[in-house]
Write a protein that holds these residues in place. Sequence first.
Motif, PDB file in Angstrom:
ATOM      1  N   ASP A 299     -13.288  -9.648  -7.188  1.00 40.89           N
ATOM      2  CA  ASP A 299     -14.229 -10.204  -6.215  1.00 40.89           C
ATOM      3  C   ASP A 299     -13.498 -10.704  -4.977  1.00 40.89           C
ATOM      4  N   LEU A 300     -12.313 -11.305  -5.177  1.00 35.61           N
ATOM      5  CA  LEU A 300     -11.539 -11.806  -4.040  1.00 35.61           C
ATOM      6  C   LEU A 300     -11.143 -10.655  -3.112  1.00 35.61           C
ATOM      7  N   ALA A 319      -9.964  -3.738 -11.663  1.00 32.31           N
ATOM      8  CA  ALA A 319     -10.462  -3.982 -13.013  1.00 32.31           C
ATOM      9  C   ALA A 319     -11.298  -5.253 -13.022  1.00 32.31           C
ATOM     10  N   PRO A 320     -12.495  -5.226 -13.618  1.00 28.44           N
ATOM     11  CA  PRO A 320     -13.336  -6.436 -13.643  1.00 28.44           C
ATOM     12  C   PRO A 320     -12.834  -7.441 -14.674  1.00 28.44           C
ATOM     13  N   GLN A 351      -3.209   1.172  -0.910  1.00 25.69           N
ATOM     14  CA  GLN A 351      -3.807   1.133  -2.248  1.00 25.69           C
ATOM     15  C   GLN A 351      -3.761  -0.292  -2.784  1.00 25.69           C
ATOM     16  N   ILE A 352      -4.882  -0.744  -3.345  1.00 34.32           N
ATOM     17  CA  ILE A 352      -4.984  -2.092  -3.919  1.00 34.32           C
ATOM     18  C   ILE A 352      -5.386  -1.941  -5.375  1.00 34.32           C
ATOM     19  N   VAL A 353      -4.626  -2.560  -6.264  1.00 32.12           N
ATOM     20  CA  VAL A 353      -4.857  -2.460  -7.696  1.00 32.12           C
ATOM     21  C   VAL A 353      -4.980  -3.863  -8.283  1.00 32.12           C
ATOM     22  N   SER A 360      -1.059 -12.063 -18.114  1.00 28.97           N
ATOM     23  CA  SER A 360      -0.914 -12.141 -16.665  1.00 28.97           C
ATOM     24  C   SER A 360      -1.973 -11.303 -15.978  1.00 28.97           C
ATOM     25  N   ALA A 361      -2.404 -11.809 -14.828  1.00 30.18           N
ATOM     26  CA  ALA A 361      -3.258 -11.040 -13.927  1.00 30.18           C
ATOM     27  C   ALA A 361      -2.358 -10.437 -12.858  1.00 30.18           C
TER      28      ALA A 361
END
Length: 435
Positions: A299-300, A319-320, A351-353, A360-361
């Motif tokens: 969401d951020l 990934a949610p 690219q954002i993953v 860990s996130a």
Amino acid sequence: MTLTAGAIAALVCFGVSLLVLLGVRGQVEDFEREKTISAALEVVHLIKRGRLPPVLPRDETAALQVLNAEDRVLSSSAEIRGRPPIASFKPTEQSVYAIRRLCPPTGLEGCMSVVAFRVYQMDGDWTVYAADDVIPWYVSSHLVIFLLCLSLLLVLITIVGCWRTVDQTLAPVEAIRAKLAEITATDSGRRVPVPPNRDELRALAEAANATLDRLDAALEQQRRFTSDASHDLRSPITAARAQVEDALLHPDDTDWREVGEAVLGSLDRLQDIVSDLLELARLDAGGAREGTDLVELADLVRAELARSPRTKTLDTDLAPGVTVRGDRLRLARLLTNLLDNAERHATSRIQIVVRAEGDSAVLEVIDDGAGIAPGEREIVFQRFTRLDAARNRDAGGTGLGLPIARQVARAHNGTLVIEDSASGARFVLRVPRAG
């Protein structure tokens, strides 16, 4: 420490001396008692053989006296001849002799130990008295003087030995203190001497040198930071001043709107640098609040991309349910800095993953630019550091975005590093997931 050791040694010597006096006094008392009893038995022997003289030989006993059954003095030693009986007590019927302490016996001076022997005769029981001086508590003045001198000698040896030992032990500490004082008065480039022995003092010296190393590094970083900050702050100010001065030289030929926009651009850059400096100052001072917000990274990212459109193509793999606990505003600042950096250096694509990795996130920002050499991956996180390629490609960066991003990651107990990538630069943020 020396005075304490001396006081303890004095107490120990006093206690030992007291025990010695008590032990010696008991032995001397036993010896004197045996001697007095022996002298009285010699007189009893003379009575039994009928050889009792009118004057008894005293030897080392203070006084001897013989009384008949009628308590009349029959014989005595010379110093009490003609005097009345020195004592009146008698041994009991069940005992042969008795011992009393009299202060003093009749006709004598001072306290004495008196032994009374019962002698069986035809006309009744005779009594033999033998008196000798009582042993004082200190036994002998010579013994007291000897113990006192020995105690003083032992205390003196203890004080001198302790003083020398402490002095030798603290000599390295004094050397370290003197060197630290010298370093404080001159410069921090020197180091304290390290003792050869592997003990606590060596550990102290090594810790002091490690502290000085960190201090030198901090001072060097501060000098470099001040120099770079001065340079980066001076550049927009100089540009704005030059534009205004040039316009004032030719006011009639100047497009003042164009000048204003140019000066406003310089002021914007100056404001960006000052804002980044203030943010770093707050982070260095522990100004990062303990985050209590539950932040879902997917969401951020979506909110940030919607707020600030990018000029490069964006590929997202979000990934949610990957949530962290922290300060939402500062995490958004971290993401913005990474995206700004990627946009300046990407060729066409970013690219954002977002994914979970154990506890860990993980947030990754990858660009398809020239990338960063492995030897320069930590340098880019230093303040006001911009690689030559970055300076040539885009002079709009302040050199503070990545340092701020790493500080925010650390404030959230996380890490921000550059990892290997097939092309371009790959920034990887790891933050503990919310429970």
